[in-house]
Design a protein around this motif. Structure first.
Motif, PDB file in Angstrom:
ATOM      1  N   HIS A  63       4.926  -3.986   8.570  1.00 51.38           N
ATOM      2  CA  HIS A  63       4.390  -3.536   7.293  1.00 51.38           C
ATOM      3  C   HIS A  63       3.685  -4.678   6.564  1.00 51.38           C
ATOM      4  N   ARG A  69       8.201  -6.513   9.153  1.00 47.08           N
ATOM      5  CA  ARG A  69       7.119  -7.453   9.449  1.00 47.08           C
ATOM      6  C   ARG A  69       5.843  -6.728   9.853  1.00 47.08           C
ATOM      7  N   ARG A 128      -3.935  -5.603   8.629  1.00 41.35           N
ATOM      8  CA  ARG A 128      -4.928  -6.256   9.475  1.00 41.35           C
ATOM      9  C   ARG A 128      -5.469  -5.382  10.585  1.00 41.35           C
ATOM     10  N   GLU A 160       2.700  -7.800   7.744  1.00 40.08           N
ATOM     11  CA  GLU A 160       1.706  -8.649   8.392  1.00 40.08           C
ATOM     12  C   GLU A 160       0.690  -7.895   9.231  1.00 40.08           C
ATOM     13  N   PHE A 161       1.064  -6.716   9.756  1.00 38.03           N
ATOM     14  CA  PHE A 161       0.154  -6.042  10.702  1.00 38.03           C
ATOM     15  C   PHE A 161      -0.642  -4.904  10.079  1.00 38.03           C
ATOM     16  N   PHE A 162       0.042  -4.074   9.282  1.00 38.30           N
ATOM     17  CA  PHE A 162      -0.663  -2.908   8.744  1.00 38.30           C
ATOM     18  C   PHE A 162      -1.951  -3.280   8.009  1.00 38.30           C
TER      19      PHE A 162
END
Ligand SMILES: Nc1ncnc2c1ncn2[C@@H]1O[C@H](COP(=O)(O)O)[C@@H](O)[C@H]1O
Ligand SMILES: Nc1ncnc2c1ncn2[C@@H]1O[C@H](COP(=O)(O)O)[C@@H](O)[C@H]1O
Ligand SMILES: Nc1ncnc2c1ncn2[C@@H]1O[C@H](COP(=O)(O)O)[C@@H](O)[C@H]1O
Ligand code: NA
Ligand code: NA
Ligand code: NA
Lengths: 100, 328, 328, 328, 100, 100
Positions: free
Chosen positions: A76, A74, A82, A78-80
């Motif tokens: 990878h 997740r 952003r 959803e966050f990376f």
């Protein structure tokens, strides 16, 4: 002392991602976490850390391997894309496996 | 330039607060190892917000809510409205992606407390009276534009999972209870409840050292702003121009509206300053939370490296000259 | 309630310091992101302790040690004695395990400097004079109850190895040289050595901003106390009642003893406040060190989430009314 | 000892600032858990440097640069010259390795701002006027000796790779833009630009609490110095003696030079204090950067654990007596 | 560069356990340690860290495997029942094995 | 999620070595780093950390194994003789190997 393998996931990211991150931890089922402010340098420039909002935090969480897997996936997805951040896992040994 | 304006600009540039700001800029440019600890930054923020909040509240208790509500409502409406015209300008004239246009628009509708405080400092210095309860306008103007900007941006962005999903509730929570709003509104109410007597008790803390503390804080803000100067080339000429022209335009509108709402010369000028200023702490934090797809370089650089220094040095005396011209 | 008491409660609740405390409670309850940096908390503590210590020392140099020793001894004795009756109450009426009863008893015999400072603030506000050297009572009351409490608890607890073993020595060391005792006693002695002249030199720091700094500190303490409110249900009805009744009882005893020791109305009231207050920093730290078996939820919740807010808001005016009633 | 000197020493030892220093020493010796947060240390440093810089600048604007340049040049020259004789003494009489001798020499040519501030505090206390622009001498004396010391040491040390290689450029950068020089010189210029009016605006911050803040800072410095006392036995008797005799000698030279440069009694005394003081922050940092082969125990212990406490307690009144004797 | 295996023991615990912990380290023969304040969340609730006494520290110590073993055993027996804390070990490589 | 092995190099050293260290990192080709102030105790005595200049920092850097090797070698040759410090490496797993 019998020790048990567990995963330590370390995330270093901009402070403003903090709330998203702790919500993600709750979502994947981590039982706790530890965090502290850090300074850093990376592809998105220096983060001197005199204003928390423009600085970094380092978050460390001890989890079962399966949860680590899920957490990484997740991060990878959803966050990376952003946030300015890095994440990595390492192998650790704990005494009370049921705590994590 | 009219001599009055020149004189006002010079007076502003030679005040301790602005000179410490310049020192901060220089410190960052020469890469000095001077650095404020994070705890000091937070402490100065807490101090400045509670001090102006408290004094503003005492002023409200003197003036009565009846005097304050109309201009406060006007301030709130202006803050919410600014993104409505800055968004299309950025989107269509500036060709920015929708989320970026929305994020930048939110910043310019919201306010910078430090710019406001520096403006009251300027008014004290030139002995121009103003409504102390103007802090109430600052308090009500921080959040509305952020909410509007997020709504504008949300239509374009897409959160893929539940971590991102329920963010509207969180945005409203932040808008109401975020650090700066809570401190400002809380201290305003405390000041209003305590009245003059409360001020007498605490003025050795909230009044005596205030101007010096502001100077110290601007030293730090000079460094913070200057560190962003390297990003100027990344944001493009359109945003550079926007960062100077938007505050000038909003300053005019604000001064006019403040005048129309019945404020004194000083009060109308502060109204203009609030409209002209752009948020660089509360708004970026809200954008990272609710529009993480927006590019922070754009909004941080324009608000922090262009508009903030412009207002602190040149903008404030300009809005003052505007208010004087309007009043005469 | 007699109208005087009501009036005193109202005056207290409308002081800036108490209102900032309430704001802190609200900030925690609405889960605002407002947070004081740890460095600010420590700084405020150091400031408040040295300031009251120094002023107290100057007052001793004016009054002479001859005046101070008797009430100071009474304060010390009272502090050491309180655990002797609170322990059996908690142990037998409250059915708490021995270590827990001892730990809680230690907290109520020890004192809260902030409660004391808030009480002097209240006295200033209602223009009631008091012996400034009362700080000396605060200084001598912190440690005795902690030592007594630990002795009571040690009989029940068992340290299995040498890391735990030599703790008596460490407890006595803490009692004599722990941060707050060292700052208070040190500043008292410095004040006594410098006298009035020293105060004149430093009053721009130790006096002028004092009340405002206290207000800021209580903002933080409001948040800290409120975060513990969630634990109220864990401690049981007995401890809830204890957290309110013990201070009331100890306040009465303290006021009476202060009166008997020859203090003025204001001084007797401060004596009562000291007896009534419960430690929430020094005592918990000592318990973790020396009675780690005791359950921190019990003593922290009762001292910090019940007794402290009760004293700050309602207790202080009540002890004042008591002192006035006693004096008349 | 002449009664005047005894009296001056006593007056100094009984000032709040020095007593708080002693309290700090005691706190460290009894291993109290008192500890200042790093952020507080930095904040106090920033405050003290900007405050004396700003006031010094205002004094320059009153006195005119024409009055200041000659003694400032003398100060700069003295700072640069001191290592030229302390180096051979340490190298040949003390038998220290070349890098160590160079490093220690740099410390004694550079200055301690806190010692300077404590000396102005002393002068205020004994009502002896002095040139407020003396801060300018402090500002110009910090760096020259460090540069000279590094040049002396570089001939002996050898950097093996490019990380160490280009350090001359970095040293000069530090000398010009290091934190303390930048704050001091920056605040001096700001003060000179703002003049008296700027001081009126900010004196509630830069003047009112100044003496108390200094006392608090010396509390911390007492702890920091005392923690080094354990290293006294590691540095040898030669350096122990050097740490007391060098300041006495440099104090004499400084007082004489200050007198010769036309300063008042108070100004000449401050000149002596600057010459006598040894740097313990800027110089160690520069040495770690440029002469990492030098042994930090030597220079830190002598500057921080010997010379600094000696100057704060005994040195300052001695240089005052010297200046008085010279003047009569 | 020849590296040598060593153990890193990480302890995250309430600040008030600090003195006990450093004494335990001395008792088992560790040659040094590193620590810093952290915020955390776990089974015993959030620790926001604005008051050191109510916050957490993270302590990291590099030791020989045998000492790590001993350290863990004593943490398990004497500390886990008393304090809010977690502890884990990981494998690291150092250059100067004699230093630890 | 496919993870890739990488090395984490941790350096704990006196604050005054900071600039040298970050220059060394740039010299060996690291793409970023993270650091924070720590307290510590070791062969060169306690470092309480109330004055940054007399305290320690902990620096963490994620690098390719080859770069870790190089970094360690230069730390050993140029830093260990000069500064109070320790350094160690550990094995970690990352998701974006090209970032390091
Ligand atoms: N190779 C690295 N080693 C350690 N920390 C890193 C590294 N790269 C990035 N970081 C940390 O991650 C933050 C965000 O990285 P970036 O997105 O590359 O700017 C930086 O500010 C550093 O604190
Ligand atoms: N799973 C975890 N991962 C990382 N840190 C943890 C974890 N669980 C607990 N902690 C840390 O250990 C402290 C005490 O844990 P606890 O006793 O569970 O409250 C917490 O405040 C966290 O800082
Ligand atoms: N065995 C160890 N485990 C963890 N940290 C250590 C250890 N030894 C030294 N350190 C850290 O490294 C710093 C410098 O070590 P030293 O050069 O031994 O004084 C110390 O202040 C500690 O922060
Ligand atoms: Na605006
Ligand atoms: Na009590
Ligand atoms: Na000198």
């Amino acid at each position: 002392m019998k020790t048990h393998p567990m995963k330590l996931v370390t995330v270093i990211c901009e402070t403003l991602a903090r709330e998203h991150l702790t919500r993600l931890l709750a979502a994947v089922g981590a039982h706790g976490y530890t965090l502290f402010p850090v300074e850093g340098d990376g592809s998105q420039g220096q983060r001197p850390g005199d204003i928390a909002e423009f600085g970094n935090i380092q978050l460390e969480v001890v989890v079962q391997p399966a949860i680590a897997e899920q957490l990484l996936a997740r991060l990878h997805g959803e966050f990376f894309p952003r946030f300015a951040m890095i994440a990595y896992t390492s192998d650790i040994q704990v005494l009370r496996p049921d705590k994590f | 330039m009219p001599p009055d304006l020149l004189h006002a600009i010079q007076a502003n540039l030679l005040s301790p607060a602005v000179l410490f700001f310049v020192l901060g800029v220089i410190a960052a440019l020469v890469k000095s190892d001077l650095k404020f600890p994070e705890a000091l930054y937070v402490t100065l923020t807490i101090y400045l917000l509670t001090a102006i909040g408290f004094k503003g509240g005492v002023a409200i208790s003197e003036a009565g809510l009846g005097t304050v509500w109309l201009p406060a409502l006007a301030a709130l409406a202006l803050g919410a409205a600014i993104p409505l015209w800055t968004y299309p300008v950025l989107r269509f004239a500036g060709k920015f992606p929708a989320v970026d246009a929305a994020a930048v628009a939110a910043h310019y509708g919201s306010v910078s407390a430090v710019t406001f405080i520096a403006a009251t400092n300027f008014l004290n210095q030139v002995n121009e009276p103003f409504e102390n309860y103007a802090t109430a306008f600052l308090a009500v103007m921080e959040s509305p534009a952020i909410v509007v900007g997020i709504l504008l941006g949300k239509r374009a962005a897409s959160g893929s999972s539940s971590i991102w999903g329920d963010s509207t509730r969180r945005v409203l929570h932040e808008a109401a209870f975020g650090r700066s709003v809570l401190l400002l509104v809380g201290a305003l109410i405390i000041g209003a409840l305590c009245g003059k007597r409360g001020l007498t008790m605490t003025e050795g803390f909230f009044v005596t050292p205030f101007q010096g503390v502001l100077a110290l804080f601007l030293l730090e803000m000079g460094m913070v702003a200057a560190r962003r100067l390297g990003d100027l080339k990344k944001v493009g000429i359109f945003l550079l121009a926007f960062g100077v022209l938007a505050p000038l335009l909003h300053g005019c509108i604000g001064v006019a509206l403040g005048h129309w709402a019945g404020l004194s010369l000083g009060g109308a000028m502060l109204f203009g300053v609030l409209a002209a200023s752009a948020s660089y702490i509360a708004a970026p934090a809200a954008m990272r939370l609710s529009l993480p797809e927006a590019n922070p370089t754009l909004y941080l650089t324009s608000a922090l490296a262009i508009t903030f220094p412009f207002n602190i040095t040149v903008g404030i005396p300009v809005y003052f000259a505007l208010a004087r011209w309007w009043n005469s």
